[in-house]
Design an enzyme around this catalytic site. Structure first.
Site, short mmCIF file in Angstrom:
data_model
loop_
_atom_site.label_atom_id
_atom_site.label_comp_id
_atom_site.label_asym_id
_atom_site.label_seq_id
_atom_site.Cartn_x
_atom_site.Cartn_y
_atom_site.Cartn_z
CG LEU A 6 31.94 38.82 49.60
CD1 LEU A 6 33.24 38.42 48.92
CD2 LEU A 6 31.40 37.67 50.42
N GLY B 296 29.77 44.43 53.31
CA GLY B 296 28.64 44.90 54.12
C GLY B 296 28.06 43.80 54.99
CG HIS C 283 38.19 40.44 33.89
ND1 HIS C 283 38.41 39.38 33.05
CD2 HIS C 283 38.38 39.98 35.15
CE1 HIS C 283 38.73 38.32 33.79
NE2 HIS C 283 38.72 38.66 35.06
CB SER D 106 36.37 32.55 36.12
OG SER D 106 37.49 32.45 36.97
NE ARG E 241 41.23 39.76 37.00
CZ ARG E 241 40.31 39.65 37.96
NH1 ARG E 241 39.82 40.73 38.53
NH2 ARG E 241 39.89 38.47 38.33
CG HIS F 12 35.74 42.61 36.40
ND1 HIS F 12 34.55 41.95 36.53
CD2 HIS F 12 36.59 42.02 37.27
CE1 HIS F 12 34.68 41.00 37.45
NE2 HIS F 12 35.90 41.03 37.92
CD GLU G 18 34.07 47.14 42.70
OE1 GLU G 18 33.34 46.17 42.97
OE2 GLU G 18 34.19 47.61 41.56
NE ARG H 103 39.43 43.35 42.12
CZ ARG H 103 39.13 42.15 41.61
NH1 ARG H 103 39.76 41.06 42.03
NH2 ARG H 103 38.19 42.03 40.69
CG LEU I 63 35.82 37.13 46.07
CD1 LEU I 63 35.57 35.64 45.84
CD2 LEU I 63 34.50 37.88 46.04
#
Lengths: 249, 642
Positions: free
Chosen positions: B48, B50, B271, B289, B335, B406, B430, B440, B446
């Protein structure tokens, strides 16, 4: 389920310019919980220990979404498991003593790089011709300013799920890329944002698809059958309609 | 350990928090259109961050050269992000705002991130959704035609936008499409199947990279006026993680060795909801998810060693431990909290499944309440993925889940402009350390990747290019020459060891050390052991690794050997950082520093800083440089989700 011993027949090819051949291997102690690629990892570790050259195969996410894994398993791209990419295929679907053939995706526009790894950059070149909506960063209106019905958004999403793996091409007797191209073109037919450049998109993507050497679609339907995302062949019909609308002025 | 503050300037603009980015944009220089086309910018990585950076910079008129490791830029691991992307749109009228998103992110990160960066991220979040919708990203919608939202952990509002369970895929294909459009226009040159092995620094500035062509083995040199690394995190350091097999730390590690500081390496996210390990052949772990925690309830049996099948365990003998301990957030705690609690109940002997290292994620209540169709519509693809991997049907029996590595909050240190300590070297997504502190929140990776690529770097890089004297650099320069020679020697050395153990065996061993001693919970003794185990393993690697094949053909084992060699160095830095941070915060949990009921106990007085590590040469201890964190708008408190 107990661990299995499997016979494998695997395509080995040194590089694009060398001839290849099927080479037999035996892999023991295969757990039914292993993924297919983990089984190949185990085989490769054994080959390395014996001083051999491990088998090259492309893979990355190993969760069925990046589209990098390939392989024709027992004659079927991504194997016999419906809606499943090779990396998500698990060994519980095989039996002790089975012989499994493993070959690369075969199509003229997908030349072999080594062993089971092929070059699918033709897909990127097709996308470059129109697999997007031409909107520069920063010029977008508020996201909720264009309502789109749930049905249309769902249909667009169905088409957009394509992972670009190329199984459709490998399964097609004509090595057609119609499902891949059709899915991308269709996604934008359901969205108002996609309309302004619909004609240009269809013409340019299809022209590039032909230039890459992909064959024509003659409605075999093999592509939909092997697609790990079950992209519908209806997308090919939509592509044809878009092409006709664009070609006849 | 010498520590100083003077070395790091975060360049946070003056003024009130909500005006900083605007003021900064007004104050920075802009490159004229005619001059933009004279500049070449290298972007490494096509996730995302780059892809969005490549597209946006090319749209502005810069010449962009973009590199990726896979066969196609569309494979980058952002594609695997499932749940969604956060944005402070307040479309749900649930009192969301830029400030609330900022506050949740700062708090979720356990007060170890910069206020100014996080506020900017929250501000830009809304634009990202607009941009993606304009690109034709098919986000989920309500029947009225407007965008749908769902909730994620650590927040009390519904601000997550999603495209089924494939949000990352759809956002990435949007960014990839935008970038491929620029390829067609001749503004981006795309170089796939290349691995970046060095950053070239000329006169103190990043002026190029050296890569290895993974098909031919050729070492190639590329010069530019600035270099952007968007190469992702280092989760694969632990061998088993939810990262893709090709995700690695080599690009940022080589940049570190050329002078870019590495910040907070010990902040690793584990995660809570991943499919548990099934055997020693396991090559990766698959995430389920976090969005599943909206409708799934986490539980274990109350009794130790209760191995009855889940549906035979009556309601009163189940412990819904997250709901019990955290009544206000319940199953939607952040998390780090969810992972730690799963570890606690398994350590108590109440874990389930063959290994006892799993807890249940149960949808039976939601299915009863909302119907199977509703659940299928919302999570169908995730349920299918679960069934494919485990052979069990989660509509009928609860999922078994366990935490797994994760995401890495740590990464190369960057200032407010996303520039590292090497001038002209920018780090996005990241790969940098900037926005998530010590933990996070879900659906924020994203957001950060796209904010960095679409809306921050296009502004900040212009200021650098306009203000910096950048005489042309040729790839024949000495720095390129020497780097290429080093790389050739490195590759030869790997191939010439001809030992007995495979690269994968070394990687697994390293992963075990990291997971056991630098994992979900850490203590000084374990960390000290890791600090002697890792160098010992590294030494063995260079004496006993067996890398088959040659350097002139596609050779995955050779690629991996180089990455594992780097991981064997990075692992030590992670352990060192975890040892110096004598507090618990977010994903970094030190057993010595916990509240009586087992929650992370921060020490703001001593550790409210970013730990940036400076490379001092091979065999030398890196230097810790501190960037103190100032909190002017939120008051750090003990994080409570009770």
């Amino acid at each position: 389920m107990k661990n299995m011993t499997l016979k494998l027949l695997i395509w080995r090819q040194k590089d694009a310019n060398s001839p290849g051949e099927m080479v037999p291997y035996t892999v023991e102690n295969v757990s039914p919980h292993m993924s297919f690629l983990e089984m190949l990892d185990v085989l490769n570790e054994k080959i390395i220990k014996e001083g051999g050259d491990p088998i090259e195969f492309d893979n990355d996410c190993r969760e069925g979404i990046c589209g990098m894994c390939s392989l024709v398993i027992n004659g079927i791209p991504h194997g016999t498991q419906h809606r499943t990419a090779t990396c998500q295929l698990h060994m519980r679907h095989f039996k002790d003593g089975d012989t499994i053939t493993i070959e690369p995706f075969r199509a003229k526009p997908f030349p072999v790089i080594k062993d089971l790894a092929v070059d699918r950059s033709a897909f990127d070149r097709i996308i470059a011709k129109g697999g997007y909506i031409s909107v520069n960063t920063g010029s977008a209106p508020d996201a909720n300013s264009i309502p789109i019905s749930k049905e249309a958004a769902d249909l667009a999403m169905d088409a957009a799920e394509c992972i670009g793996c190329g199984a459709c091409v490998a399964a097609c007797p004509n090595a057609s890329a119609a499902l891949f191209v059709g899915a991308k073109i269709s996604q934008y037919t359901f969205l108002p944002q996609g309309k302004p450049e619909a004609k240009r998109r269809a013409l340019r993507m299809i022209e590039q698809m032909d230039a890459e050497g992909f064959g024509n679609c003659s409605n075999h339907g093999e592509c939909e059958a092997v697609c790990p995302k079950e992209i519908s062949i209806l997308n090919i019909a939509r592509m044809r309609r878009e092409f006709l609308k664009a070609a006849i002025r | 350990m010498s520590q100083s503050n003077s070395k790091l300037d975060s360049k946070i603009p003056d003024g009130p928090l909500d005006k900083k980015w605007e003021t900064h944009k007004n104050n920075i220089k802009v490159v004229s259109p005619a001059n933009k086309r004279k500049h070449t910018i290298i972007v490494v990585g096509t996730g995302l961050a780059g892809a969005s950076a490549s597209a946006s910079l090319a749209e502005l008129g810069y010449n962009v050269k973009t590199f990726c490791i896979q066969d196609s830029p569309r494979r980058a691991h952002s594609i695997a992000a499932q749940g969604g992307i956060n944005a402070a749109k307040n479309y749900q009228n649930d009192n969301d705002s830029v400030f609330r998103l900022f506050y949740d992110t700062i708090k979720g990160g356990d007060y170890r991130a910069r206020e100014a960066n996080v506020y900017r991220l929250a501000e830009l979040s809304a634009n990202i959704i607009d941009q993606c919708v304009a690109q034709g990203v098919p986000f989920a919608r309500e029947y009225g035609g407007l965008l749908a939202n769902r909730s994620f952990g650590g927040v009390l509002v519904s601000r997550t936008f999603y495209a089924r369970g494939q949000t990352g895929q759809q956002l990435l294909l949007g960014a990839y499409g935008a970038m491929m459009r620029q390829v067609d226009l001749g503004k981006v040159e795309m170089y796939p199947r290349r691995e970046m092995l060095d950053v070239i620094v000329v006169d103190g500035k990043a002026r190029g990279i050296v890569v290895r062509n993974l098909i031919t083995g050729a070492v190639e040199r590329y010069a530019a006026d600035a270099v952007i690394l968007a190469t992702g995190g280092y989760g694969n350091l632990y061998y088993l993680s939810t990262n893709a097999k090709n995700s690695n730390a080599t690009a940022i590690w080589r940049a570190y060795k050329r002078g870019a500081y590495f910040a907070n390496p010990c902040f690793v996210q584990i995660h809570p909801t991943c499919i548990p390990v099934s055997g020693d052949y396991q090559s990766k772990l698959t995430l389920m998810s976090e969005s599943l925690r909206n409708d799934g309830r986490v539980w274990v049996p109350k009794k130790k060693g209760d191995n009855r099948p889940p549906n035979e365990i009556p309601e009163e003998e189940r412990d819904y431990y997250l709901e019990r301990r955290y009544p206000s957030y319940g199953n939607l705690v952040p998390r780090d909290v969810a992972s730690r609690n799963a570890k606690y109940v398994c350590d108590e002997g109440r874990g389930v499944g063959e290994t006892g290292l799993a807890v249940y994620l149960d949808f039976s209540d939601a299915i009863r309440r909302l119907g199977e169709d509703y659940i299928r519509d919302k999570y169908g693809n995730l349920f299918e993925m679960y069934e494919r991997i485990t052979g069990e049907d989660p509509y009928k029996t609860p999922m078994k889940i366990y935490p797994a590595v994760h995401y890495t909050m740590g990464g190369l240190w960057v200032d407010y402009n996303l520039m590292s300590t090497i001038p002209g070297l920018y780090v996005l997504g990241e790969a940098n350390f900037s926005d998530h502190g010590a933990n996070r929140l879900g659906a924020s990776a994203l957001m950060q990747g796209l904010a960095d690529g679409y809306f921050i770097i296009p502004y900040t890089i212009g200021d650098y290019l306009a203000n910096t004297d950048l005489p042309p650099v040729s790839t024949e320069e000495k720095a390129f020459e020497e780097s290429e020679k080093e790389i050739q020697e490195f590759v030869k050395r790997l191939l010439s060891v001809k030992g007995k153990k495979t690269v994968m065996e070394f990687h697994r061993e390293l992963g075990m050390i990291m997971w056991n001693k630098v994992g979900m919970s850490r203590n000084a003794k374990g960390l000290q052991e890791a600090l002697s185990d890792i160098p010992a393993l590294r030494e063995e690697f260079w004496k006993n690794v067996n890398v088959p094949g040659d350097e002139k053909h596609l050779n995955k084992n050779l690629e991996f050997a180089g990455r594992v060699a780097d991981f064997l160095e990075l692992g030590e830095l992670v352990a060192m950082d975890a040892l110096q941070r004598e507090e618990s915060c977010g994903g970094h949990f030190r057993e010595e520093y916990a509240t009586p009921d087992g929650e992370a106990l921060r020490n703001d007085e001593k550790f409210s800083f970013v730990a940036a590590w400076q490379y001092k040469g091979e065999g030398k201890k890196p230097e810790l440089v501190r960037e103190d964190l100032k909190f002017e708008y939120v008051k750090p408190t003990q994080r409570s989700y009770k």
